[in-house]
Enzyme design. Structure first.
Site, short mmCIF file in Angstrom:
data_model
loop_
_atom_site.label_atom_id
_atom_site.label_comp_id
_atom_site.label_asym_id
_atom_site.label_seq_id
_atom_site.Cartn_x
_atom_site.Cartn_y
_atom_site.Cartn_z
N ASP A 102 0.82 -1.21 0.00
CA ASP A 102 0.00 0.00 0.00
C ASP A 102 0.86 1.27 0.00
O ASP A 102 0.54 2.24 -0.69
CB ASP A 102 -0.96 -0.02 1.21
CG ASP A 102 -1.91 -1.20 1.14
OD1 ASP A 102 -2.41 -1.50 0.04
OD2 ASP A 102 -2.13 -1.86 2.17
N HIS A 115 -5.85 -3.67 5.16
CA HIS A 115 -5.44 -3.93 3.77
C HIS A 115 -6.62 -4.41 2.93
O HIS A 115 -6.63 -5.55 2.47
CB HIS A 115 -4.28 -4.94 3.72
CG HIS A 115 -3.84 -5.23 2.31
ND1 HIS A 115 -3.22 -4.28 1.51
CD2 HIS A 115 -3.97 -6.33 1.54
CE1 HIS A 115 -3.00 -4.80 0.33
NE2 HIS A 115 -3.43 -6.05 0.31
N1 LIG Z 1 -0.85 -8.62 1.36
C1 LIG Z 1 -0.88 -8.15 0.14
O1 LIG Z 1 -0.60 -6.96 -0.06
C2 LIG Z 1 -1.19 -9.02 -1.02
C3 LIG Z 1 -1.72 -10.27 -0.81
N2 LIG Z 1 -2.00 -11.10 -1.87
C4 LIG Z 1 -2.55 -12.42 -1.56
O2 LIG Z 1 -1.53 -13.41 -1.60
C5 LIG Z 1 -2.11 -14.70 -1.84
C6 LIG Z 1 -1.33 -15.46 -2.89
O3 LIG Z 1 -1.44 -14.84 -4.14
P1 LIG Z 1 -0.74 -15.48 -5.44
O4 LIG Z 1 0.65 -15.87 -5.14
O5 LIG Z 1 -1.00 -14.56 -6.56
O6 LIG Z 1 -1.60 -16.82 -5.62
P2 LIG Z 1 -1.19 -18.17 -6.42
O7 LIG Z 1 -2.43 -18.97 -6.58
O8 LIG Z 1 -0.42 -17.81 -7.62
O9 LIG Z 1 -0.20 -18.88 -5.42
C7 LIG Z 1 -0.61 -19.41 -4.21
C8 LIG Z 1 0.26 -20.60 -3.89
O10 LIG Z 1 -0.16 -21.11 -2.64
C9 LIG Z 1 -0.09 -22.53 -2.71
N3 LIG Z 1 -0.90 -23.12 -1.65
C10 LIG Z 1 -2.24 -23.27 -1.59
N4 LIG Z 1 -2.58 -23.89 -0.45
C11 LIG Z 1 -1.43 -24.10 0.24
C12 LIG Z 1 -1.13 -24.71 1.48
N5 LIG Z 1 -2.07 -25.20 2.26
N6 LIG Z 1 0.16 -24.75 1.85
C13 LIG Z 1 1.13 -24.25 1.06
N7 LIG Z 1 0.90 -23.67 -0.12
C14 LIG Z 1 -0.37 -23.61 -0.53
C15 LIG Z 1 -0.55 -22.86 -4.11
O11 LIG Z 1 -0.16 -24.16 -4.50
C16 LIG Z 1 0.11 -21.76 -4.90
O12 LIG Z 1 1.39 -22.14 -5.37
C17 LIG Z 1 -3.56 -14.42 -2.21
O13 LIG Z 1 -4.39 -14.67 -1.10
C18 LIG Z 1 -3.57 -12.94 -2.54
O14 LIG Z 1 -4.83 -12.35 -2.36
C19 LIG Z 1 -1.73 -10.71 -3.15
C20 LIG Z 1 -1.19 -9.48 -3.40
C21 LIG Z 1 -0.92 -8.52 -2.37
O1 LIG Z 2 -5.92 -6.98 -4.75
C1 LIG Z 2 -5.67 -8.12 -4.35
O2 LIG Z 2 -6.54 -9.01 -4.23
C2 LIG Z 2 -4.29 -8.44 -3.93
C3 LIG Z 2 -3.84 -7.44 -2.98
O3 LIG Z 2 -4.06 -7.52 -1.79
C4 LIG Z 2 -3.24 -6.21 -3.52
O4 LIG Z 2 -2.82 -6.17 -4.68
O5 LIG Z 2 -3.16 -5.24 -2.77
#
Ligand SMILES: NC(=O)C1=CN([C@@H]2O[C@H](COP(=O)(O)OP(=O)(O)OC[C@H]3O[C@@H](n4cnc5c(N)ncnc54)[C@H](O)[C@@H]3O)[C@@H](O)[C@H]2O)C=CC1
Ligand SMILES: O=C([O-])CC(=O)C(=O)O
Length: 340
Positions: A173, A200
């Site tokens: 953010d 967030h």
């Molecule tokens: N805090 C923030 O600012 C942000 C948070 N996110 C969040 O991060 C998370 C991941 O996003 P991406 O990497 O794009 O998703 P993705 O689907 O590309 O990757 C997620 C990974 O987690 C793995 N996974 C699922 N269940 C699991 C388990 N029980 N144990 C270990 N690994 C497991 C999957 O196999 C996959 O490789 C989402 O919830 C997303 O909303 C995304 C962007 C920003």
């Molecule tokens: O927008 C989403 O779902 C992933 C996230 O938290 C971000 O990009 O800030």
């Protein structure tokens, strides 16, 4: 001759003790995902990391084998869920990053991810509480406003909760805020710092433009900028058109936060990052977690900064934030109570 050898020995000794102090095992849970892979890459490039442990329900060892060919000193090990994979990954970790979980598709809110991600984060937290209860836990998986309280409840139930060591990663953010304001003002984003407080998701993201270098932004320009910071995640979700949400910028933000923690752990003073933590700031209103600027130290949270002076407009944003945040936090707490 003797003096020369002595110099070398002293040098070797110093080099050895420096690397011993800097020996830090970092675990990434969800390492084969959209965030997990570039995040692990950035951690492999970080000389403060000595051991990189990569776990995923599928693909962890493949990502680890790939990264292990990069010629930096750290070891990289991949783990599968079979046998003691998760436990082995976690044991001895100083930092555990959790990007495991599903991302949004267009039209979804972060809260729509709760049903899937709550149990993923709960189960990983259980394993972490048992295998590495003293590690710093950095929660990236959404909805962060609820997944962080989930981890806290899991740790509390096992009597290992240390509020100083649990962090919701909200770095993206402030990364966005400094970039977006620089685009409007035609400045260098590296010189911009816009505090972002609250939580967030959507209106819980509260940018404090009055505390930036551009406090005079007003009217429509201000509203548009605040809206872009609050809903920057949606911009990426829409552009990716069903293929997920922010991954590369998030990896950068997660790696920055981990680096800040390591710098603080290795003795640097005055390291400050915004992060969603167990916070005293609004506990009197029943809100146990809040993101603000936090000074980091060897044991995690050193000092939580208050929101500071804000204007009437920002007070309105904060009021809306607190109302939503309270519900999001309660949802996480209730989930663990009902599904321990
Ligand atoms: N805090 C923030 O600012 C942000 C948070 N996110 C969040 O991060 C998370 C991941 O996003 P991406 O990497 O794009 O998703 P993705 O689907 O590309 O990757 C997620 C990974 O987690 C793995 N996974 C699922 N269940 C699991 C388990 N029980 N144990 C270990 N690994 C497991 C999957 O196999 C996959 O490789 C989402 O919830 C997303 O909303 C995304 C962007 C920003
Ligand atoms: O927008 C989403 O779902 C992933 C996230 O938290 C971000 O990009 O800030």
């Amino acid at each position: 001759m003797f003096a020369a050898r002595r110099t070398v020995n002293l040098f070797q000794k110093r080099a050895f003790s420096a690397s011993a102090i800097n020996a830090s095992k970092v675990a990434v849970l969800g390492a084969a995902g959209g965030i997990g892979q570039p995040l692990s890459l950035l951690l492999k490039l970080n000389p403060r990391v000595s051991d990189l442990a990569l776990y995923d329900i599928r693909g962890g060892p493949g990502v680890a084998a790939d990264l292990s060919h990069i010629n930096t000193n750290s070891t990289v090990t991949g783990y599968n869920p079979d046998a003691s994979g998760l436990r082995d990954c976690l044991e001895g970790s100083e930092i555990i990053l959790i990007p495991a979980g599903v991302p949004r598709k267009p039209g979804m809110t972060r809260d729509d991810l709760f049903n899937t991600n709550a149990s993923i984060v709960r189960d990983l937290a259980k394993a972490a509480a048992e295998a590495a209860p003293k590690a710093h836990v950095l929660v990236i998986a959404n909805p962060v406003n609820s997944t962080v309280p989930i981890v806290a409840e899991v740790y509390k139930a096992r009597n290992v909760y240390d509020p100083k060591r649990l962090f919701g990663v909200t770095t993206l953010d402030v990364v966005r805020a400094s970039r977006f304001i620089s685009q409007v003002q035609s400045t260098n984003p590296s010189g911009e710092a816009v505090p972002v407080v609250g939580g967030h998701s959507g209106v819980t993201i509260v940018p404090l433009l009055s505390q930036s270098n551009h406090s005079s932004i007003a009217g429509q320009a201000r509203d548009a900028l605040v809206n872009r910071i609050q809903f920057g995640g949606d911009e990426v979700v829409k552009a990716k058109d069903g293929a997920g949400s922010a991954t590369l910028s998030m990896a950068m933000a997660g790696a920055r936060f981990a680096e800040s923690l390591l710098r603080a752990a290795q003795g640097e003073k005055g390291v400050i990052e915004p992060t969603f933590v167990d916070s005293p700031l609004y506990k009197d209103q029943g809100i146990d977690f809040f993101a603000s600027r936090v000074e980091l130290g060897p044991n995690g949270v050193e000092q939580i900064h208050s929101v500071g002076e804000i204007n009437e407009y920002e007070q309105g944003l904060l009021d809306a934030c607190l109302a939503d945040l309270k519900k999001n936090i309660q949802k996480g707490v209730d989930f663990v109570k009902a599904n321990p």
